[in-house]
Motif scaffolding. Structure first.
Motif, PDB file in Angstrom:
ATOM      1  N   LEU A 146     126.072  32.921  13.449  1.00 29.49           N
ATOM      2  CA  LEU A 146     126.913  33.799  12.647  1.00 29.49           C
ATOM      3  C   LEU A 146     127.466  33.100  11.420  1.00 29.49           C
ATOM      4  O   LEU A 146     127.998  33.756  10.525  1.00 29.49           O
ATOM      5  CB  LEU A 146     128.080  34.334  13.496  1.00 29.49           C
ATOM      6  CG  LEU A 146     127.716  34.988  14.836  1.00 29.49           C
ATOM      7  CD1 LEU A 146     128.979  35.362  15.599  1.00 29.49           C
ATOM      8  CD2 LEU A 146     126.826  36.203  14.624  1.00 29.49           C
ATOM      9  N   HIS A 147     127.339  31.776  11.366  1.00 32.85           N
ATOM     10  CA  HIS A 147     127.943  31.006  10.274  1.00 32.85           C
ATOM     11  C   HIS A 147     126.955  29.983   9.696  1.00 32.85           C
ATOM     12  O   HIS A 147     127.316  28.839   9.442  1.00 32.85           O
ATOM     13  CB  HIS A 147     129.200  30.279  10.769  1.00 32.85           C
ATOM     14  CG  HIS A 147     130.139  31.136  11.539  1.00 32.85           C
ATOM     15  ND1 HIS A 147     130.372  30.997  12.896  1.00 32.85           N
ATOM     16  CD2 HIS A 147     130.901  32.193  11.152  1.00 32.85           C
ATOM     17  CE1 HIS A 147     131.242  31.896  13.300  1.00 32.85           C
ATOM     18  NE2 HIS A 147     131.573  32.640  12.279  1.00 32.85           N
ATOM     19  N   CYS A 148     125.708  30.402   9.507  1.00 32.24           N
ATOM     20  CA  CYS A 148     124.672  29.464   9.070  1.00 32.24           C
ATOM     21  C   CYS A 148     125.002  28.791   7.742  1.00 32.24           C
ATOM     22  O   CYS A 148     124.690  27.615   7.544  1.00 32.24           O
ATOM     23  CB  CYS A 148     123.333  30.192   8.955  1.00 32.24           C
ATOM     24  SG  CYS A 148     122.608  30.630  10.547  1.00 32.24           S
ATOM     25  N   SER A 149     125.632  29.524   6.828  1.00 35.36           N
ATOM     26  CA  SER A 149     125.931  28.956   5.511  1.00 35.36           C
ATOM     27  C   SER A 149     126.953  27.834   5.597  1.00 35.36           C
ATOM     28  O   SER A 149     127.056  27.012   4.670  1.00 35.36           O
ATOM     29  CB  SER A 149     126.448  30.054   4.568  1.00 35.36           C
ATOM     30  OG  SER A 149     127.634  30.642   5.073  1.00 35.36           O
ATOM     31  N   ILE A 150     127.699  27.773   6.688  1.00 32.07           N
ATOM     32  CA  ILE A 150     128.661  26.696   6.908  1.00 32.07           C
ATOM     33  C   ILE A 150     128.063  25.622   7.809  1.00 32.07           C
ATOM     34  O   ILE A 150     128.180  24.427   7.555  1.00 32.07           O
ATOM     35  CB  ILE A 150     129.956  27.245   7.542  1.00 32.07           C
ATOM     36  CG1 ILE A 150     130.659  28.213   6.596  1.00 32.07           C
ATOM     37  CG2 ILE A 150     130.889  26.105   7.946  1.00 32.07           C
ATOM     38  CD1 ILE A 150     131.865  28.892   7.207  1.00 32.07           C
ATOM     39  N   VAL A 151     127.410  26.050   8.871  1.00 33.52           N
ATOM     40  CA  VAL A 151     126.917  25.137   9.897  1.00 33.52           C
ATOM     41  C   VAL A 151     125.840  24.198   9.378  1.00 33.52           C
ATOM     42  O   VAL A 151     125.902  22.976   9.596  1.00 33.52           O
ATOM     43  CB  VAL A 151     126.383  25.930  11.114  1.00 33.52           C
ATOM     44  CG1 VAL A 151     125.601  25.013  12.055  1.00 33.52           C
ATOM     45  CG2 VAL A 151     127.531  26.598  11.843  1.00 33.52           C
ATOM     46  N   PHE A 152     124.830  24.723   8.695  1.00 33.72           N
ATOM     47  CA  PHE A 152     123.697  23.887   8.319  1.00 33.72           C
ATOM     48  C   PHE A 152     124.031  22.821   7.274  1.00 33.72           C
ATOM     49  O   PHE A 152     123.555  21.688   7.392  1.00 33.72           O
ATOM     50  CB  PHE A 152     122.528  24.758   7.870  1.00 33.72           C
ATOM     51  CG  PHE A 152     121.734  25.304   9.025  1.00 33.72           C
ATOM     52  CD1 PHE A 152     120.767  24.542   9.648  1.00 33.72           C
ATOM     53  CD2 PHE A 152     121.988  26.569   9.518  1.00 33.72           C
ATOM     54  CE1 PHE A 152     120.054  25.021  10.733  1.00 33.72           C
ATOM     55  CE2 PHE A 152     121.285  27.074  10.603  1.00 33.72           C
ATOM     56  CZ  PHE A 152     120.310  26.298  11.210  1.00 33.72           C
ATOM     57  N   PRO A 153     124.835  23.095   6.249  1.00 35.03           N
ATOM     58  CA  PRO A 153     125.248  21.998   5.361  1.00 35.03           C
ATOM     59  C   PRO A 153     126.030  20.911   6.093  1.00 35.03           C
ATOM     60  O   PRO A 153     125.835  19.717   5.839  1.00 35.03           O
ATOM     61  CB  PRO A 153     126.117  22.702   4.319  1.00 35.03           C
ATOM     62  CG  PRO A 153     125.589  24.100   4.275  1.00 35.03           C
ATOM     63  CD  PRO A 153     125.239  24.409   5.712  1.00 35.03           C
ATOM     64  N   ARG A 154     126.896  21.305   7.012  1.00 38.42           N
ATOM     65  CA  ARG A 154     127.654  20.316   7.783  1.00 38.42           C
ATOM     66  C   ARG A 154     126.739  19.528   8.703  1.00 38.42           C
ATOM     67  O   ARG A 154     126.898  18.312   8.853  1.00 38.42           O
ATOM     68  CB  ARG A 154     128.745  21.016   8.599  1.00 38.42           C
ATOM     69  CG  ARG A 154     129.893  21.559   7.763  1.00 38.42           C
ATOM     70  CD  ARG A 154     130.879  22.350   8.620  1.00 38.42           C
ATOM     71  NE  ARG A 154     132.066  22.726   7.864  1.00 38.42           N
ATOM     72  CZ  ARG A 154     133.066  23.463   8.345  1.00 38.42           C
ATOM     73  NH1 ARG A 154     133.009  23.880   9.602  1.00 38.42           N
ATOM     74  NH2 ARG A 154     134.111  23.758   7.600  1.00 38.42           N
ATOM     75  N   LEU A 155     125.797  20.209   9.304  1.00 36.65           N
ATOM     76  CA  LEU A 155     124.841  19.548  10.189  1.00 36.65           C
ATOM     77  C   LEU A 155     123.981  18.562   9.411  1.00 36.65           C
ATOM     78  O   LEU A 155     123.734  17.431   9.866  1.00 36.65           O
ATOM     79  CB  LEU A 155     123.965  20.596  10.871  1.00 36.65           C
ATOM     80  CG  LEU A 155     122.863  20.100  11.817  1.00 36.65           C
ATOM     81  CD1 LEU A 155     123.452  19.236  12.931  1.00 36.65           C
ATOM     82  CD2 LEU A 155     122.118  21.290  12.414  1.00 36.65           C
ATOM     83  N   THR A 156     123.542  18.962   8.231  1.00 35.98           N
ATOM     84  CA  THR A 156     122.737  18.081   7.377  1.00 35.98           C
ATOM     85  C   THR A 156     123.497  16.816   7.019  1.00 35.98           C
ATOM     86  O   THR A 156     122.946  15.706   7.044  1.00 35.98           O
ATOM     87  CB  THR A 156     122.322  18.821   6.089  1.00 35.98           C
ATOM     88  OG1 THR A 156     121.573  19.995   6.431  1.00 35.98           O
ATOM     89  CG2 THR A 156     121.477  17.928   5.196  1.00 35.98           C
ATOM     90  N   GLU A 157     124.777  16.973   6.700  1.00 35.96           N
ATOM     91  CA  GLU A 157     125.610  15.821   6.348  1.00 35.96           C
ATOM     92  C   GLU A 157     125.787  14.893   7.540  1.00 35.96           C
ATOM     93  O   GLU A 157     125.735  13.665   7.406  1.00 35.96           O
ATOM     94  CB  GLU A 157     126.973  16.316   5.850  1.00 35.96           C
ATOM     95  CG  GLU A 157     127.877  15.217   5.299  1.00 35.96           C
ATOM     96  CD  GLU A 157     127.308  14.529   4.068  1.00 35.96           C
ATOM     97  OE1 GLU A 157     127.625  13.329   3.867  1.00 35.96           O
ATOM     98  OE2 GLU A 157     126.546  15.175   3.320  1.00 35.96           O
ATOM     99  N   ALA A 158     125.994  15.465   8.731  1.00 35.21           N
ATOM    100  CA  ALA A 158     126.180  14.651   9.933  1.00 35.21           C
ATOM    101  C   ALA A 158     124.925  13.859  10.270  1.00 35.21           C
ATOM    102  O   ALA A 158     124.996  12.704  10.698  1.00 35.21           O
ATOM    103  CB  ALA A 158     126.569  15.545  11.109  1.00 35.21           C
ATOM    104  N   LEU A 159     123.770  14.462  10.065  1.00 32.66           N
ATOM    105  CA  LEU A 159     122.502  13.815  10.416  1.00 32.66           C
ATOM    106  C   LEU A 159     122.263  12.539   9.606  1.00 32.66           C
ATOM    107  O   LEU A 159     121.563  11.628  10.063  1.00 32.66           O
ATOM    108  CB  LEU A 159     121.342  14.794  10.191  1.00 32.66           C
ATOM    109  CG  LEU A 159     121.230  15.920  11.212  1.00 32.66           C
ATOM    110  CD1 LEU A 159     120.271  17.005  10.714  1.00 32.66           C
ATOM    111  CD2 LEU A 159     120.764  15.398  12.558  1.00 32.66           C
ATOM    112  N   LYS A 160     122.844  12.464   8.419  1.00 35.45           N
ATOM    113  CA  LYS A 160     122.655  11.280   7.569  1.00 35.45           C
ATOM    114  C   LYS A 160     123.191  10.020   8.239  1.00 35.45           C
ATOM    115  O   LYS A 160     122.677   8.924   8.015  1.00 35.45           O
ATOM    116  CB  LYS A 160     123.349  11.490   6.220  1.00 35.45           C
ATOM    117  CG  LYS A 160     122.748  12.593   5.364  1.00 35.45           C
ATOM    118  CD  LYS A 160     123.522  12.768   4.068  1.00 35.45           C
ATOM    119  CE  LYS A 160     122.954  13.893   3.215  1.00 35.45           C
ATOM    120  NZ  LYS A 160     123.744  14.104   1.971  1.00 35.45           N
TER     121      LYS A 160
END
Length: 345
Positions: A146-160
């Motif tokens: 329900l919150h892909c526009s928030i979740v995926f940028p945060r997830l991408t940053e965490a993966l770094k």
């Protein structure tokens, strides 16, 4: 300094204050000044102690890079169940954890990347178990879809922090008949709103015969609306779709299909499930132990709805269902199929 120390100081100050009241006027001024001075010092120490504890927490969270990257890589989830809630995510999670290559996290539905992001990445990793050498960590947070526009940028940053990228992950989306899911969501919602006496029909359809989108139970069943937002961040070949209706009736067939999509060896079989004839659902078998869903949380009776409500909602969901069929390459056969819905008239 512990809070017990402050309790002792507070007790001594109270005693001293009482002595000030009954003492001779010549020394009262001196004692009163002493009480005020000590009180000021205690307040200062309390504030300093609080600030230090906050600083320690923040530093601990911000220093995640000081940990061994290879160890953290193993703890970071590679599989995510991102939606949809009330579509069978509990059964899906339990079924996946029966595969020897998959291990679940400590808590249920962490919801870190949308609701609890302020807790910090160290907190998030702390929710995970230690996987074995050939195991992948699984996280199930159905609200992510329900919150892909928030979740995926945060997830991408965490993966770094772990030398990983989105391409290293797999995402799982489970769907079921949109009206059945909406009713199930409504039943769950009612548990937290016991004073609300409105029926599902009243909550889902307005006086003009239109679906009420601000009612979350209705809105969340627009599957393609949310999935398309996620596809802006990850390609469809990284998302495995699960038919929640089929998982309920044919768990082995459904899970074998999912294993193939995830690139896992086929391991889940009929030995992992046993049908409960009384409750009319499957229980899970792992290491010879049988676990059945809690009667207080799963399998709650659904209310009856009118055919008018069912027809209005089905017409509303039709374009979204069509888009979903195109995205997944599978026709789920939902159109005006009310077999699992209790129609009042």
């Amino acid at each position: 300094m512990s809070y017990q120390h402050f309790d002792i100081i507070d007790t001594n100050l109270t005693t001293l204050a009482r002595y000030v009241i009954v003492s001779d006027s010549r020394i009262r001024g001196t004692l009163l000044a002493s009480v005020l001075t000590v009180s000021f010092l205690c307040c200062y120490m309390c504030i300093t102690l609080y600030q230090d504890s906050v600083t320690i927490y923040v530093k601990q969270d911000c220093d995640i890079d000081r940990y061994n990257v290879s160890d953290l890589q193993r703890k970071f989830p590679r599989l995510f169940i991102i939606g949809f809630g009330k579509s069978g995510t509990y059964a899906l999670t339990k079924s996946l954890q029966m595969h020897p290559s998959i291990i679940g996290k400590e808590a249920q539905e962490i919801k870190y990347f949308d609701y609890l992001y302020s807790n910090g990445l160290c907190w998030y990793i702390g929710q995970m178990r230690d996987p074995g050498p050939s195991q992948f960590m699984l996280e199930d947070s159905p609200s992510y879809i329900l919150h892909c526009s928030i979740v995926f940028p945060r997830l991408t940053e965490a993966l770094k922090h772990f030398n990983l990228g989105l391409s290293d992950l797999k995402f799982i989306v489970i769907v079921r008949h949109p009206i059945v899911r909406a009713i199930s969501d409504f039943v769950h919602w009612k548990l937290h709103k016991p004073n609300n006496t409105k029926s599902f029909d009243d909550m889902a359809i307005d006086s003009k015969g239109h679906p009420i989108l601000k009612f979350g139970s209705t809105s969340k069943s627009r599957y393609s609306f949310y999935i398309k937002q996620c596809l802006e961040f990850v390609p469809s070949n990284q998302i495995c779709f699960v038919n929640g209706d089929m998982l309920k009736t044919s768990p082995v067939l459904t899970m074998n299909k999912l294993e193939k999509c995830l690139g896992l060896p086929s391991n889940i079989s009929s030995d992992n499930f046993v049908f409960n004839r009384i409750r009319k659902n499957f229980c899970f078998i792992k290491n010879s132990e049988i676990e059945c869903p809690s009667t207080s949380k799963k399998g709650r009776p659904h209310p009856k709805i009118t055919r008018r409500t069912a027809d209005i909602l089905m017409k509303f969901y039709e374009p979204y269902n069509k888009e979903l069929y195109e995205i997944t390459g599978e026709d789920y056969g939902w159109d005006y199929n009310y077999d699992e819905i209790d129609i009042a008239d």
